[in-house]
Structures are given as structure tokens and as C-alpha cells.
Design a protein around this motif. Structure first.
Motif, mmCIF file in Angstrom:
data_model
loop_
_atom_site.group_PDB
_atom_site.id
_atom_site.type_symbol
_atom_site.label_atom_id
_atom_site.label_comp_id
_atom_site.label_asym_id
_atom_site.label_seq_id
_atom_site.Cartn_x
_atom_site.Cartn_y
_atom_site.Cartn_z
ATOM 1 N N SER A 47 -36.991 -10.167 34.854
ATOM 2 C CA SER A 47 -36.531 -11.437 35.438
ATOM 3 C C SER A 47 -35.854 -12.299 34.376
ATOM 4 C CB SER A 47 -37.702 -12.197 36.049
ATOM 5 O OG SER A 47 -38.323 -11.435 37.051
ATOM 6 N N GLN A 91 -37.048 -13.580 42.581
ATOM 7 C CA GLN A 91 -38.213 -12.733 42.868
ATOM 8 C C GLN A 91 -39.096 -13.402 43.924
ATOM 9 O OE1 GLN A 91 -40.211 -11.505 39.310
ATOM 10 N NE2 GLN A 91 -41.502 -10.046 40.388
ATOM 11 N N ASP A 169 -33.586 -9.729 42.244
ATOM 12 C CA ASP A 169 -34.872 -9.585 41.550
ATOM 13 C C ASP A 169 -35.891 -9.059 42.558
ATOM 14 O OD1 ASP A 169 -36.906 -9.626 39.737
ATOM 15 O OD2 ASP A 169 -36.483 -11.670 39.018
ATOM 16 N N GLU A 170 -36.107 -7.786 42.518
ATOM 17 C CA GLU A 170 -37.043 -7.096 43.414
ATOM 18 C C GLU A 170 -36.785 -7.406 44.892
ATOM 19 O OE1 GLU A 170 -41.013 -7.109 42.057
ATOM 20 O OE2 GLU A 170 -40.383 -6.805 39.987
HETATM 21 MG MG LIG Z 1 -39.911 -10.361 37.483
#
Ligand SMILES: [Mg+2]
Ligand SMILES: Nc1ncnc2c1ncn2[C@@H]1O[C@H](COP(=O)(O)OP(=O)(O)OP(=O)(O)O)[C@@H](O)[C@H]1O
Lengths: 273, 254
Positions: A47, A91, A169-170
Motif C-alpha cells: 500500500s 484498500q 489496492d486489493e
Molecule cells: Mg495494504
């Protein structure tokens, strides 16, 4: 910049956070139109790396140039212009809790692209929500959505301006297998239809293989390995093999492995020191 | 001076610098306030109406206490009629703006810190920045403008309620008629008293909102951090209000 220049060009980037060197002379280049999947253990700075790319964090040293803008030295105007061309999925989703889904997704259109009609904005939002398989949720508040739905609204907000570069992010954590596949398909189609450049941080090896033209592994503050999915399979580097195979023993868990757990066990027949 | 105290001093000065810088940035951005008029209006109603009931109680009792204290002293000289001079002057110049500011610091400043602090710790501020939306324009400027204009209005209300509270005590405890009290009030209160008080209120409103926003924007560390930002806002506001009150009074009456 010419079309063949890398969209992201990071060299020797160092960043210390909370007294710990999180990124340590990290170098990375991402080509135009490419999808790069970034994998790595939790807490290794994935991140943090993405935040450097949009200028939310500044490097302590090293270079971080994105779409021809050096995020370390560019002023507010330069960073602002860069961010208009970039989409970012947090995220956590990072939806604004005070406004409903429609307003959240419409926000980048309303605040930055003046002159769009209300009908045009609504239509764009509806289309984008359909892309992430969300329909009829426009009037709900973020607190009334499930974690996976929030993620997808965040995703819709990231791509609503049809940016040139999208950072995820994910995107698939918290989604069921079908949802995961459809987001993977979305990321793949973004690439083929809109020809965007994409960086996708993920924990999911299967996703990474499906979407990544290349896969990069972050370890010890730098890109430890980067290559095509085939190259990733072929390498016999023990660190890469451990992560890809999800093994509990190996270079990544040295010192905190099984042996230490056994040694710390109160009862047992581990040999006396 | 010990190293720790020096460190604390530096942090306080740095924080004051950041807060005043934020206020200046918000003031510059208020050129484009027309585009945010809906937000400014809704912020104004939220902070204005929420404070009305408390402001009434605080205003009334401030005026009553002033009348009682001054009345007791003045009565020994047989001059209790002078509370019609003392109470309104103290209310309009001093107690009205300061009491209103205290109320708003606790009520509105802390809310702003909590709201914006929650946004900061849940990455919402970062999200705004990534969408190239300036958080100072989007969040701070409307709040600063709203509170800067609501504070004088509320101050005027507190002034009036306080003056009436004084008249009530005069009537009930000091044997003074309403008419006498009001005549004294109207004779002695001049325009400068009123506008200097309202100018103070305007500045307090700007200060309170920028302290709340500054603390919120810089909150870190989850829910606990938001709590700390809220608490700090109230303390810092009280200190700033009294310091600026002194400076402004000095400027106006010297
Ligand atoms: Mg992360
Ligand atoms: N603002 C910050 N202040 C201090 N330390 C930070 C900050 N942000 C991140 N860190 C630290 O940097 C390291 C990397 O964090 P990061 O969030 O990038 O991990 P990650 O690879 O994204 O992990 P995950 O997969 O769990 O999301 C962590 O050790 C974290 O504690």
C-alpha cells in the motif's frame, strides 16, 4: 514523454515509516498498457508503494516518476493534474460516509469535470456501477453496504473518469469466488477496451496469474522478483517458491518458523539449551 | 527550560502556525464560495440552531450573575441603578462574544474535529486528494465561512438575552424598574461597543472552525486519535479565544 516511456518509473526509492525502513531502494518500471500484479506478504509495503505513485506519500530519497510527473518535486498543480489521469482504489474502499453511493461515484465527475449535465453524470455513474456488478444501490449509504460491495463502489469511483492509469489496492479481498472472477474479468477488459495501465496489489495468487502481464513480488523493501506468470512458475528461487506455494517454512519465515514455536512451547521434549 | 517543555512549546507553536495557515488558505479559497453555497448554508443551520437552546441559558445566567455581582457592590453606595450601564457594556463588549465562543467551541468545534478526524483516519481525506479535490476547499472553507457568520448572529442573541437577564435581576432583587434599566442601557451603549463585540465574535468563529478542522485533518491513530483531536480542539479553542480576546480588546480601546 514519448509513448514508449514507462508510465511508472521508480528508481532507488527509500521510505522510512514509524522508524522502520519500509521501502528500501525499490526500483520498478511499468510500461504503457501493461497490467502489473504486485504480491507480497502483509505489511511489506504494497500500500505504501501505491501511495507513492499518487503522491500521497513522498519518497525520502530516490525517484518516483508517474506519467512524466516527478511526484517528489511536482507542486500542487502538477500533482493535481497527474491525479486527474489516475484512478485509485483504496484498500479500505475509503468511501465518503456522509454521502450515498451515487454521490460517492459521481464525486470525481462533479468536482473536477465542470460542464457535465446532471443526466450525463447519473448515466455515467449507472454504467460504471453496472461494470462492477452493482445495480440499484445508488441511494444506499456506505454503512448499509457489505464489505465486498463497498470495495466495488470504491472500484467504480476509481474508474468513473476513465483514467489512463488505475491503481488497485486489493480489489478482490472480501469478495466471494464469483465476485473475484468478475472483478478479474473487469480488470482484464479495462486493459483490452480502454488500454489503461494498471497496477494491482493482491494477496490472491490465482488472481495475480489471471490478470497480470507481469507479476512483481515485494520482499524486504524492494521488488524481489518481477516477471511474467510463466517466469514466476519457472523460477526456483526459494523465496519466490515459498510465497507462491504458500509454505510455512522457507526464507520468508526464517527465525519465526516452526522451530522457534516448538522451542517456546511450555511443555514438550525439545532439547535443553 | 527542560528539553521536554521546549519540545512541547515547539509543538504548540507549530500547531498554531498550521491552524492559522489553514485559516488563511480557507480565506483565499472563499473567493469561490458561491459554488459551495449549499454546503455553507447547511453548515450554518447545523451550527446555529444546535447552539440556540444552550446559548439562551448561558446568556441569561451570565447577565443575571453580572447584575447580581455588580448590584451587590453598587448597592453599598446606593448606585444600583448603574447596573443598567455595567451589565449591557460587559455583555456586549466582552461576555457575549466570549461566552458564545466557548459554547461554539464545545458544541461545533469539537464536532468538526470529530467529523473531519473520522474522515482522516478512515482515508477519506486521502481519497479526496487522490480525486484531486482539495480538502481545504471541500471541507474547511465552508465550515470556516459558516461559523464566522453564525458566531456574530448568535452573539447578538446572547447579548440581548443577557441584558434582559440583568434587567430581571434588577427588577426582582435590586428594586430597579425595567424602564430605568433600559434608559441607562440605551444612553450609554454606543455603536463601537456593539461592532467591536461582533467583530470579536466573527474572529472567534473563524478561529474555532479552523482549530477544529486543523485538529481533524491531522488526527491519526483510529478512534482514539479522533477522541484526542476532539478534546484538544476544545482546550486549544479556549486558550486561543482568551488570548485573542485580550489582543482585540487592547486594539479596540487603546
Ligand atoms: Mg495494504
Ligand atoms: N502512515 C504510517 N505510519 C507509520 N507506519 C506506517 C504507515 N503506513 C504504513 N506503515 C507501516 O509500513 C509497513 C507497510 O505497510 P503497508 O500498508 O504498505 O503494508 P501492505 O503490504 O499493504 O500490507 P497488507 O497486505 O496487510 O495491506 C507496515 O509495517 C506499516 O506498519
Amino acid at each position: 514523454m514519448t509513448p514508449t516511456d514507462p508510465v511508472i518509473d521508480i528508481a532507488e526509492l527509500c521510505k522510512t515509516l514509524g522508524g522502520r525502513r519500509v521501502l528500501n531502494r525499490l526500483s520498478l518500471q511499468v510500461r504503457r498498457g501493461e497490467t502489473l500484479a504486485i504480491i507480497g506478504r502483509s505489511g511489506t509495503g504494497k500500500s505504501v508503494l501505491l501511495k507513492h505513485i499518487v503522491g500521497l506519500m513522498k519518497p525520502d530519497s530516490g525517484r518516483c516518476s508517474v506519467l512524466g510527473v516527478d511526484t517528489a518535486t511536482a507542486g500542487d498543480a502538477g500533482i493535481g493534474a497527474l491525479r486527474r489521469r489516475v484512478g485509485y482504489l483504496f484498500q479500505s474502499g475509503a468511501l465518503l460516509a456522509a454521502m450515498d453511493v451515487l454521490e460517492n461515484v459521481a464525486l470525481p465527475l462533479r468536482e473536477c469535470e465542470s460542464g457535465l449535465s446532471e443526466a450525463r453524470i447519473r448515466e455515467t455513474v449507472r454504467e460504471t456501477l453496472a461494470l462492477v456488478n452493482l445495480e440499484g444501490v445508488e441511494s444506499r449509504m456506505p454503512s448499509e453496504l457489505s464489505g465486498g460491495m463497498r470495495k466495488r463502489v470504491g472500484l467504480a469511483r476509481a474508474i468513473v473518469r476513465r483514467p489512463e492509469l488505475v491503481l488497485y489496492d486489493e480489489p478482490t479481498s472480501g469478495l466471494d469466488p464469483i465476485g473475484t472472477s468478475s472483478i478479474d474479468d473487469l480488470i482484464r477488459s479495462m486493459k483490452s477496451v480502454l488500454n489503461v495501465t494498471q497496477v494491482v496489489v493482491t494477496h490472491d495468487m490465482a488472481s495475480a496469474r489471471r490478470i497480470g502481464d507481469r507479476i512483481g513480488l515485494i520482499w524486504e523493501g524492494r521488488i524481489y522478483f518481477v516477471g511474467t506468470p510463466a517466469e514466476l512458475e519457472a523460477t526456483d528461487d526459494p523465496t519466490v517458491r515459498q510465497f507462491v506455494g504458500g509454505l510455512t517454512t522457507g526464507p520468508m519465515t526464517e527465525g519465526i518458523g516452526e522451530t522457534q514455536l516448538l522451542r517456546n512451547r511450555p511443555r514438550g521434549d525439545a532439547p535443553a539449551e | 527550560m527542560s528539553a521536554r517543555r521546549q519540545e512541547g512549546m515547539r509543538a504548540a507553536i507549530e500547531s498554531a502556525g498550521y491552524t492559522l495557515g489553514l485559516l488563511a488558505r480557507a480565506a483565499l479559497l472563499s473567493r469561490s464560495s458561491w459554488k459551495k453555497r449549499a454546503e455553507i448554508l447547511s453548515q450554518s443551520t447545523v451550527c446555529g440552531f444546535g447552539a440556540f437552546p444552550v446559548a439562551m441559558v448561558v446568556g441569561a445566567f451570565t447577565g443575571m450573575v453580572l447584575a447580581l455581582q455588580a448590584g451587590i457592590t453598587l448597592k453599598t453606595w446606593g448606585q444600583e441603578a448603574l447596573i443598567g450601564v455595567v451589565v449591557p457594556a460587559s455583555m456586549v463588549r466582552e461576555m457575549g462574544p466570549v461566552m458564545t465562543a466557548f459554547i461554539l467551541a464545545g458544541l461545533v468545534g469539537s464536532t468538526m474535529a470529530a467529523e473531519i478526524g473520522t474522515m482522516a483516519v478512515s482515508e477519506e481525506i486521502d481519497a479526496l486528494e487522490v480525486m484531486s479535490i482539495n480538502p481545504v476547499y471541500y471541507l474547511v472553507m465552508p465550515r470556516v465561512l459558516a461559523l464566522s457568520f453564525v458566531t456574530p448572529v448568535l452573539t447578538l442573541y446572547v447579548d440581548v438575552v443577557g441584558i434582559l437577564g440583568g434587567a430581571f435581576v434588577g427588577d426582582r432583587l435590586l428594586g430597579l424598574t425595567y424602564a430605568e434599566y433600559m434608559r441607562n442601557t440605551l444612553d450609554t451603549l454606543d455603536l463601537k461597543d456593539i461592532y467591536s463585540g461582533l467583530f470579536k465574535a466573527f474572529l472567534f468563529g473563524a478561529l474555532i472552525s479552523s482549530v477544529g478542522c486543523a485538529q481533524g485533518l491531522r488526527a491519526t491513530g483510529g478512534a482514539e486519535g479522533v477522541g484526542r483531536a476532539t478534546m484538544r480542539t476544545v482546550v486549544i479553542c479556549f486558550v486561543y479565544i482568551l488570548i485573542f480576546d485580550y489582543i482585540l480588546t487592547w486594539l479596540f480601546y487603546h
